[in-house]
Design a protein around this motif. Sequence first.
Motif, PDB file in Angstrom:
ATOM      1  N   ASP A  29     -28.238 -43.325  -1.301  1.00  0.00           N
ATOM      2  CA  ASP A  29     -28.803 -43.114  -1.802  1.00  0.00           C
ATOM      3  C   ASP A  29     -29.676 -41.884  -1.681  1.00  0.00           C
ATOM      4  OD1 ASP A  29     -28.407 -44.807  -3.966  1.00  0.00           O
ATOM      5  OD2 ASP A  29     -30.084 -45.990  -3.626  1.00  0.00           O
ATOM      6  N   ARG A  30     -30.323 -41.203  -0.489  1.00  0.00           N
ATOM      7  CA  ARG A  30     -31.130 -40.411  -0.235  1.00  0.00           C
ATOM      8  C   ARG A  30     -29.824 -39.149   0.060  1.00  0.00           C
ATOM      9  NH1 ARG A  30     -33.440 -43.760   3.527  1.00  0.00           N
ATOM     10  NH2 ARG A  30     -32.109 -42.578   4.871  1.00  0.00           N
ATOM     11  N   ALA A  31     -28.630 -39.421   0.066  1.00  0.00           N
ATOM     12  CA  ALA A  31     -27.197 -38.175   0.798  1.00  0.00           C
ATOM     13  C   ALA A  31     -26.714 -38.066  -0.152  1.00  0.00           C
ATOM     14  CB  ALA A  31     -26.807 -38.844   2.105  1.00  0.00           C
ATOM     15  N   ARG A  32     -26.723 -39.190  -1.830  1.00  0.00           N
ATOM     16  CA  ARG A  32     -25.475 -38.430  -3.002  1.00  0.00           C
ATOM     17  C   ARG A  32     -25.737 -37.447  -3.392  1.00  0.00           C
ATOM     18  NH1 ARG A  32     -23.832 -42.897  -4.478  1.00  0.00           N
ATOM     19  NH2 ARG A  32     -25.784 -44.263  -3.563  1.00  0.00           N
ATOM     20  N   GLY A  33     -26.881 -36.820  -3.982  1.00  0.00           N
ATOM     21  CA  GLY A  33     -26.773 -34.820  -4.378  1.00  0.00           C
ATOM     22  C   GLY A  33     -26.019 -34.275  -3.520  1.00  0.00           C
ATOM     23  N   LEU A  34     -26.398 -34.292  -1.737  1.00  0.00           N
ATOM     24  CA  LEU A  34     -25.314 -33.464  -0.920  1.00  0.00           C
ATOM     25  C   LEU A  34     -24.013 -33.764  -1.070  1.00  0.00           C
ATOM     26  CD1 LEU A  34     -28.126 -32.805   1.949  1.00  0.00           C
ATOM     27  CD2 LEU A  34     -26.977 -31.555   0.078  1.00  0.00           C
ATOM     28  N   VAL A  35     -23.826 -34.924  -0.886  1.00  0.00           N
ATOM     29  CA  VAL A  35     -22.330 -35.646  -0.579  1.00  0.00           C
ATOM     30  C   VAL A  35     -21.578 -35.585  -1.739  1.00  0.00           C
ATOM     31  CG1 VAL A  35     -21.616 -38.088   0.303  1.00  0.00           C
ATOM     32  CG2 VAL A  35     -23.069 -37.589   1.056  1.00  0.00           C
ATOM     33  N   ASP A  36     -21.931 -36.399  -2.952  1.00  0.00           N
ATOM     34  CA  ASP A  36     -21.281 -36.716  -3.761  1.00  0.00           C
ATOM     35  C   ASP A  36     -20.484 -35.250  -4.537  1.00  0.00           C
ATOM     36  OD1 ASP A  36     -20.423 -38.903  -5.865  1.00  0.00           O
ATOM     37  OD2 ASP A  36     -21.405 -37.397  -7.596  1.00  0.00           O
ATOM     38  N   PRO A  37     -20.725 -34.056  -4.464  1.00  0.00           N
ATOM     39  CA  PRO A  37     -19.834 -32.765  -5.015  1.00  0.00           C
ATOM     40  C   PRO A  37     -19.087 -32.668  -4.231  1.00  0.00           C
ATOM     41  CG  PRO A  37     -21.994 -32.261  -4.975  1.00  0.00           C
ATOM     42  CD  PRO A  37     -22.275 -33.798  -4.081  1.00  0.00           C
ATOM     43  N   TRP A  38     -18.867 -32.946  -2.818  1.00  0.00           N
ATOM     44  CA  TRP A  38     -17.345 -32.839  -2.043  1.00  0.00           C
ATOM     45  C   TRP A  38     -16.383 -33.766  -2.235  1.00  0.00           C
ATOM     46  CZ3 TRP A  38     -17.727 -28.108  -2.908  1.00  0.00           C
ATOM     47  CH2 TRP A  38     -19.249 -27.126  -3.078  1.00  0.00           C
ATOM     48  N   ILE A  39     -17.248 -35.616  -2.185  1.00  0.00           N
ATOM     49  CA  ILE A  39     -16.114 -36.352  -1.685  1.00  0.00           C
ATOM     50  C   ILE A  39     -16.714 -37.440  -2.356  1.00  0.00           C
ATOM     51  CG2 ILE A  39     -15.267 -35.473   0.221  1.00  0.00           C
ATOM     52  CD1 ILE A  39     -17.657 -37.054   1.930  1.00  0.00           C
ATOM     53  N   PRO A  40     -15.412 -38.198  -2.187  1.00  0.00           N
ATOM     54  CA  PRO A  40     -16.318 -39.824  -3.098  1.00  0.00           C
ATOM     55  C   PRO A  40     -16.861 -40.708  -2.333  1.00  0.00           C
ATOM     56  CG  PRO A  40     -13.650 -39.871  -2.254  1.00  0.00           C
ATOM     57  CD  PRO A  40     -13.861 -38.405  -2.352  1.00  0.00           C
ATOM     58  N   PHE A  41     -17.076 -40.281  -0.721  1.00  0.00           N
ATOM     59  CA  PHE A  41     -17.716 -41.312  -0.267  1.00  0.00           C
ATOM     60  C   PHE A  41     -19.260 -41.602  -0.527  1.00  0.00           C
ATOM     61  CE2 PHE A  41     -19.732 -42.340   3.769  1.00  0.00           C
ATOM     62  CZ  PHE A  41     -18.960 -42.927   4.290  1.00  0.00           C
ATOM     63  N   ALA A  42     -19.802 -41.075  -1.128  1.00  0.00           N
ATOM     64  CA  ALA A  42     -21.322 -41.882  -1.881  1.00  0.00           C
ATOM     65  C   ALA A  42     -20.988 -42.318  -2.619  1.00  0.00           C
ATOM     66  CB  ALA A  42     -22.231 -40.609  -2.070  1.00  0.00           C
ATOM     67  N   ALA A  43     -19.620 -41.724  -4.053  1.00  0.00           N
ATOM     68  CA  ALA A  43     -19.835 -42.928  -5.175  1.00  0.00           C
ATOM     69  C   ALA A  43     -19.113 -44.102  -4.696  1.00  0.00           C
ATOM     70  CB  ALA A  43     -18.431 -41.902  -5.810  1.00  0.00           C
ATOM     71  N   ALA A  44     -18.596 -44.102  -3.475  1.00  0.00           N
ATOM     72  CA  ALA A  44     -18.345 -45.420  -2.688  1.00  0.00           C
ATOM     73  C   ALA A  44     -18.865 -46.679  -2.448  1.00  0.00           C
ATOM     74  CB  ALA A  44     -17.236 -45.536  -2.226  1.00  0.00           C
ATOM     75  N   ALA A  45     -20.670 -46.152  -2.678  1.00  0.00           N
ATOM     76  CA  ALA A  45     -21.266 -46.427  -2.366  1.00  0.00           C
ATOM     77  C   ALA A  45     -22.791 -46.997  -2.959  1.00  0.00           C
ATOM     78  CB  ALA A  45     -21.822 -46.867  -0.876  1.00  0.00           C
ATOM     79  N   THR A  46     -22.366 -47.395  -4.286  1.00  0.00           N
ATOM     80  CA  THR A  46     -23.505 -47.755  -5.240  1.00  0.00           C
ATOM     81  C   THR A  46     -25.234 -48.754  -4.710  1.00  0.00           C
ATOM     82  OG1 THR A  46     -22.017 -48.372  -6.778  1.00  0.00           O
ATOM     83  CG2 THR A  46     -22.086 -46.062  -6.694  1.00  0.00           C
ATOM     84  N   ASP A  47     -24.279 -50.007  -4.459  1.00  0.00           N
ATOM     85  CA  ASP A  47     -24.969 -51.024  -4.841  1.00  0.00           C
ATOM     86  C   ASP A  47     -24.467 -52.093  -3.270  1.00  0.00           C
ATOM     87  OD1 ASP A  47     -22.517 -52.051  -5.296  1.00  0.00           O
ATOM     88  OD2 ASP A  47     -22.687 -52.286  -7.190  1.00  0.00           O
ATOM     89  N   LEU A  48     -25.000 -52.884  -2.904  1.00  0.00           N
ATOM     90  CA  LEU A  48     -25.015 -53.524  -1.931  1.00  0.00           C
ATOM     91  C   LEU A  48     -23.924 -54.458  -1.771  1.00  0.00           C
ATOM     92  CD1 LEU A  48     -27.018 -54.192   0.707  1.00  0.00           C
ATOM     93  CD2 LEU A  48     -27.260 -56.256  -0.797  1.00  0.00           C
ATOM     94  N   ASP A  49     -23.216 -54.440  -2.805  1.00  0.00           N
ATOM     95  CA  ASP A  49     -21.792 -55.239  -2.496  1.00  0.00           C
ATOM     96  C   ASP A  49     -21.170 -54.296  -2.621  1.00  0.00           C
ATOM     97  OD1 ASP A  49     -22.410 -57.493  -2.819  1.00  0.00           O
ATOM     98  OD2 ASP A  49     -21.969 -57.486  -4.717  1.00  0.00           O
ATOM     99  N   SER A  50     -20.850 -53.213  -2.858  1.00  0.00           N
ATOM    100  CA  SER A  50     -19.544 -51.724  -2.616  1.00  0.00           C
ATOM    101  C   SER A  50     -20.151 -50.518  -1.462  1.00  0.00           C
ATOM    102  CB  SER A  50     -19.669 -50.813  -3.415  1.00  0.00           C
ATOM    103  OG  SER A  50     -20.972 -49.998  -3.583  1.00  0.00           O
TER     104      SER A  50
END
Length: 183
Positions: A29-50
Amino acid sequence: MFAISLGDDGAQLRPLEPWQAAEFLAHMDRARGLVDPWIPFAAAATDLDSARALLRRYADKQAADTGRIHGIWLDGTLVGGVLFRVFEAESGTCEIGVWLEPAGQGRGLVNRASRRLIDWAFDVRGMRRVEWRASAANTRSTAAAERLGMTREGVLRQAYLHHGVRHDEEIWAVLAEEWRARR
């Protein structure tokens, strides 16, 4: 669990495991703004289950010897990570990936953690080649590969689709004999 010191600043490299999903999610959640523009890694972890599922995928990869994921902690807080997205022991080729949240930037953490993983890949596992792939527009990532002494081998034009946009993908790599000669 083990921790490897990354220097005198309290930074540590540790395995990331499924039981750490809540901590990993808070970090994402803290890293999403830096990570999401480049790779889908942050989008793969959006809640506890994911988040747990992503870490479980890497636990399964580690068990199958096809990948690994490690976190970078600074003063007890998870601020980034390094991973072997691809690890092909039979062919001797692997791909390293990295990410950081804002609190981890500018401290050399990616470089120090990446060096530990690359040393392990070459010295312990006998890998022959470590790759680094990044969007050509992600200049922070390509600069990190260059600081590690990797060679830019080429560009795969419009090879990477992310958020509906085609990106050129740069491929950087270092060979075992090059790495050892530079140490």
